[in-house]
Design a protein around this motif. Structure first.
Motif, PDB file in Angstrom:
ATOM      1  N   CYS A   8       0.829  -1.204   0.000  1.00  0.00           N
ATOM      2  CA  CYS A   8       0.000   0.000   0.000  1.00  0.00           C
ATOM      3  C   CYS A   8       0.869   1.261   0.000  1.00  0.00           C
ATOM      4  O   CYS A   8       0.595   2.210  -0.736  1.00  0.00           O
ATOM      5  N   THR A   9       1.931   1.248   0.781  1.00  0.00           N
ATOM      6  CA  THR A   9       2.850   2.390   0.795  1.00  0.00           C
ATOM      7  C   THR A   9       3.487   2.570  -0.579  1.00  0.00           C
ATOM      8  O   THR A   9       3.575   3.687  -1.094  1.00  0.00           O
ATOM      9  N   GLY A  10       3.906   1.465  -1.195  1.00  0.00           N
ATOM     10  CA  GLY A  10       4.498   1.546  -2.529  1.00  0.00           C
ATOM     11  C   GLY A  10       3.532   2.081  -3.567  1.00  0.00           C
ATOM     12  O   GLY A  10       3.922   2.821  -4.468  1.00  0.00           O
ATOM     13  N   LEU A  11       2.250   1.728  -3.433  1.00  0.00           N
ATOM     14  CA  LEU A  11       1.245   2.159  -4.395  1.00  0.00           C
ATOM     15  C   LEU A  11       0.824   3.607  -4.164  1.00  0.00           C
ATOM     16  O   LEU A  11       0.790   4.414  -5.101  1.00  0.00           O
ATOM     17  N   THR A  12       0.506   3.950  -2.924  1.00  0.00           N
ATOM     18  CA  THR A  12      -0.072   5.264  -2.619  1.00  0.00           C
ATOM     19  C   THR A  12       0.939   6.296  -2.126  1.00  0.00           C
ATOM     20  O   THR A  12       0.646   7.488  -2.137  1.00  0.00           O
ATOM     21  N   GLY A  13       2.075   5.825  -1.639  1.00  0.00           N
ATOM     22  CA  GLY A  13       3.041   6.735  -1.031  1.00  0.00           C
ATOM     23  C   GLY A  13       2.745   7.026   0.433  1.00  0.00           C
ATOM     24  O   GLY A  13       3.523   7.692   1.110  1.00  0.00           O
ATOM     25  N   LEU A  14       1.617   6.532   0.941  1.00  0.00           N
ATOM     26  CA  LEU A  14       1.240   6.787   2.332  1.00  0.00           C
ATOM     27  C   LEU A  14       1.874   5.756   3.258  1.00  0.00           C
ATOM     28  O   LEU A  14       1.824   4.558   2.991  1.00  0.00           O
ATOM     29  N   THR A  15       2.443   6.240   4.354  1.00  0.00           N
ATOM     30  CA  THR A  15       3.056   5.356   5.339  1.00  0.00           C
ATOM     31  C   THR A  15       2.141   5.217   6.549  1.00  0.00           C
ATOM     32  O   THR A  15       1.168   5.968   6.705  1.00  0.00           O
ATOM     33  N   GLN A  16       2.497   4.292   7.426  1.00  0.00           N
ATOM     34  CA  GLN A  16       1.744   4.137   8.669  1.00  0.00           C
ATOM     35  C   GLN A  16       1.786   5.427   9.475  1.00  0.00           C
ATOM     36  O   GLN A  16       0.776   5.843  10.047  1.00  0.00           O
ATOM     37  N   SER A  17       2.922   6.104   9.491  1.00  0.00           N
ATOM     38  CA  SER A  17       3.048   7.378  10.215  1.00  0.00           C
ATOM     39  C   SER A  17       2.103   8.433   9.646  1.00  0.00           C
ATOM     40  O   SER A  17       1.486   9.193  10.394  1.00  0.00           O
ATOM     41  N   ASP A  18       2.004   8.493   8.317  1.00  0.00           N
ATOM     42  CA  ASP A  18       1.093   9.455   7.682  1.00  0.00           C
ATOM     43  C   ASP A  18      -0.341   9.216   8.139  1.00  0.00           C
ATOM     44  O   ASP A  18      -1.055  10.148   8.512  1.00  0.00           O
ATOM     45  N   VAL A  19      -0.756   7.961   8.086  1.00  0.00           N
ATOM     46  CA  VAL A  19      -2.131   7.613   8.438  1.00  0.00           C
ATOM     47  C   VAL A  19      -2.374   7.831   9.928  1.00  0.00           C
ATOM     48  O   VAL A  19      -3.423   8.357  10.322  1.00  0.00           O
ATOM     49  N   ASN A  20      -1.407   7.479  10.763  1.00  0.00           N
ATOM     50  CA  ASN A  20      -1.561   7.696  12.206  1.00  0.00           C
ATOM     51  C   ASN A  20      -1.745   9.174  12.537  1.00  0.00           C
ATOM     52  O   ASN A  20      -2.445   9.521  13.488  1.00  0.00           O
ATOM     53  N   ALA A  21      -1.118  10.049  11.751  1.00  0.00           N
ATOM     54  CA  ALA A  21      -1.209  11.498  11.993  1.00  0.00           C
ATOM     55  C   ALA A  21      -2.436  12.116  11.319  1.00  0.00           C
ATOM     56  O   ALA A  21      -2.693  13.310  11.486  1.00  0.00           O
ATOM     57  N   GLY A  22      -3.196  11.318  10.581  1.00  0.00           N
ATOM     58  CA  GLY A  22      -4.355  11.827   9.857  1.00  0.00           C
ATOM     59  C   GLY A  22      -5.536  12.131  10.754  1.00  0.00           C
ATOM     60  O   GLY A  22      -5.486  11.977  11.984  1.00  0.00           O
ATOM     61  N   LEU A  23      -6.621  12.553  10.128  1.00  0.00           N
ATOM     62  CA  LEU A  23      -7.865  12.831  10.841  1.00  0.00           C
ATOM     63  C   LEU A  23      -8.616  11.531  11.100  1.00  0.00           C
ATOM     64  O   LEU A  23      -8.465  10.565  10.350  1.00  0.00           O
ATOM     65  N   THR A  24      -9.441  11.520  12.140  1.00  0.00           N
ATOM     66  CA  THR A  24     -10.336  10.388  12.319  1.00  0.00           C
ATOM     67  C   THR A  24     -11.306  10.384  11.140  1.00  0.00           C
ATOM     68  O   THR A  24     -11.459  11.391  10.439  1.00  0.00           O
ATOM     69  N   TYR A  25     -12.011   9.281  10.953  1.00  0.00           N
ATOM     70  CA  TYR A  25     -12.953   9.207   9.843  1.00  0.00           C
ATOM     71  C   TYR A  25     -14.024  10.290   9.981  1.00  0.00           C
ATOM     72  O   TYR A  25     -14.350  10.978   9.001  1.00  0.00           O
ATOM     73  N   ALA A  26     -14.550  10.466  11.185  1.00  0.00           N
ATOM     74  CA  ALA A  26     -15.589  11.483  11.398  1.00  0.00           C
ATOM     75  C   ALA A  26     -15.054  12.880  11.092  1.00  0.00           C
ATOM     76  O   ALA A  26     -15.738  13.697  10.459  1.00  0.00           O
ATOM     77  N   GLN A  27     -13.825  13.174  11.509  1.00  0.00           N
ATOM     78  CA  GLN A  27     -13.221  14.478  11.217  1.00  0.00           C
ATOM     79  C   GLN A  27     -13.009  14.651   9.713  1.00  0.00           C
ATOM     80  O   GLN A  27     -13.212  15.739   9.172  1.00  0.00           O
ATOM     81  N   ALA A  28     -12.585  13.585   9.034  1.00  0.00           N
ATOM     82  CA  ALA A  28     -12.364  13.647   7.588  1.00  0.00           C
ATOM     83  C   ALA A  28     -13.673  13.923   6.855  1.00  0.00           C
ATOM     84  O   ALA A  28     -13.705  14.727   5.915  1.00  0.00           O
ATOM     85  N   MET A  29     -14.760  13.289   7.292  1.00  0.00           N
ATOM     86  CA  MET A  29     -16.059  13.530   6.654  1.00  0.00           C
ATOM     87  C   MET A  29     -16.548  14.949   6.935  1.00  0.00           C
ATOM     88  O   MET A  29     -17.164  15.579   6.078  1.00  0.00           O
ATOM     89  N   GLN A  30     -16.239  15.474   8.112  1.00  0.00           N
ATOM     90  CA  GLN A  30     -16.587  16.865   8.415  1.00  0.00           C
ATOM     91  C   GLN A  30     -15.798  17.816   7.508  1.00  0.00           C
ATOM     92  O   GLN A  30     -16.345  18.785   6.977  1.00  0.00           O
ATOM     93  N   ALA A  31     -14.517  17.524   7.317  1.00  0.00           N
ATOM     94  CA  ALA A  31     -13.696  18.351   6.423  1.00  0.00           C
ATOM     95  C   ALA A  31     -14.232  18.289   4.991  1.00  0.00           C
ATOM     96  O   ALA A  31     -14.303  19.321   4.306  1.00  0.00           O
ATOM     97  N   LEU A  32     -14.634  17.099   4.557  1.00  0.00           N
ATOM     98  CA  LEU A  32     -15.202  16.957   3.217  1.00  0.00           C
ATOM     99  C   LEU A  32     -16.526  17.708   3.109  1.00  0.00           C
ATOM    100  O   LEU A  32     -16.782  18.383   2.113  1.00  0.00           O
ATOM    101  N   ALA A  33     -17.349  17.631   4.142  1.00  0.00           N
ATOM    102  CA  ALA A  33     -18.635  18.346   4.146  1.00  0.00           C
ATOM    103  C   ALA A  33     -18.417  19.854   4.040  1.00  0.00           C
ATOM    104  O   ALA A  33     -19.104  20.543   3.272  1.00  0.00           O
ATOM    105  N   GLU A  34     -17.457  20.377   4.796  1.00  0.00           N
ATOM    106  CA  GLU A  34     -17.163  21.815   4.751  1.00  0.00           C
ATOM    107  C   GLU A  34     -16.644  22.219   3.386  1.00  0.00           C
ATOM    108  O   GLU A  34     -17.029  23.256   2.842  1.00  0.00           O
TER     109      GLU A  34
END
Length: 179
Positions: free
Chosen positions: A55-81
């Motif tokens: 997945c990291t090779g395909l997307t470039g995203l690492t475990q650290s990137d995802v760990n530092a990301g928004l929760t799913y609910a926060q991500a959906m709020q950001a998308l809604a805004e």
């Protein structure tokens, strides 16, 4: 105007049966029908599914990137805004998988989809119909057929969304020629 969205999800080589696919990145672009980007959004989303080396090779995203990301609910709020910045309620993606990923993950997380009342356009289907091409076509192949190279890293949500808006004038022109 149209909101074009691309999601990247957890993945594993060979797509093993039952492997959990969770959204880990959102790329969104508000665009004109001529394919001009007006506004962009990129969000990395946390998941409890470990990020595989594939997945990291395909997307470039690492475990650290995802760990530092928004929760799913926060991500959906950001998308809604982001979605509410313009009054149009039409969103599009390259194929149906993004629509299905959104529906499945919202249900899984018990979060209302910010796009639940919006009209979805499948730009892959529209491009295939306009060009009378084979339906099993990825974004990269479609770019080749349309005569342009992909910009940015493939399987990265925002570059993929930005590449997808480039098809809007091609689809419109083909539809105009048939009218």
């Amino acid at each position: 105007m149209i909101l074009v969205i691309d999601f990247e999800s957890t993945c594993e080589e060979g797509r093993p049966a039952g492997y959990p696919s969770h959204i880990i990145e959102i790329g969104a672009v508000w665009a004109t029908p001529q394919g001009e980007a007006l506004d962009t959004l990129r969000v990395v989303v946390q998941t409890e599914i470990p990020i595989t080396p594939f997945c990291t090779g395909l997307t470039g995203l690492t475990q650290s990137d995802v760990n530092a990301g928004l929760t799913y609910a926060q991500a959906m709020q950001a998308l809604a805004e982001f979605a509410s910045r313009y009054s149009d309620e039409v969103w599009a993606s390259w194929g149906k998988s993004d629509l299905h990923s959104l529906e499945i993950d919202c249900a899984k997380h018990r979060v209302e989809s910010p796009l639940k009342d919006w009209t979805h356009r499948n730009l892959k289907k529209e491009f295939v119909k306009a060009r009378r091409a084979k339906p099993q076509m990825g974004l990269k192949k479609a770019c080749e057929i349309a005569g342009f190279e992909m910009d940015g890293r493939p399987h990265s949500a925002l570059p993929d969304a930005l590449n997808t808006i480039r098809f809007l004038p091609h689809i419109a022109a083909a539809c105009d020629m048939r009218d």
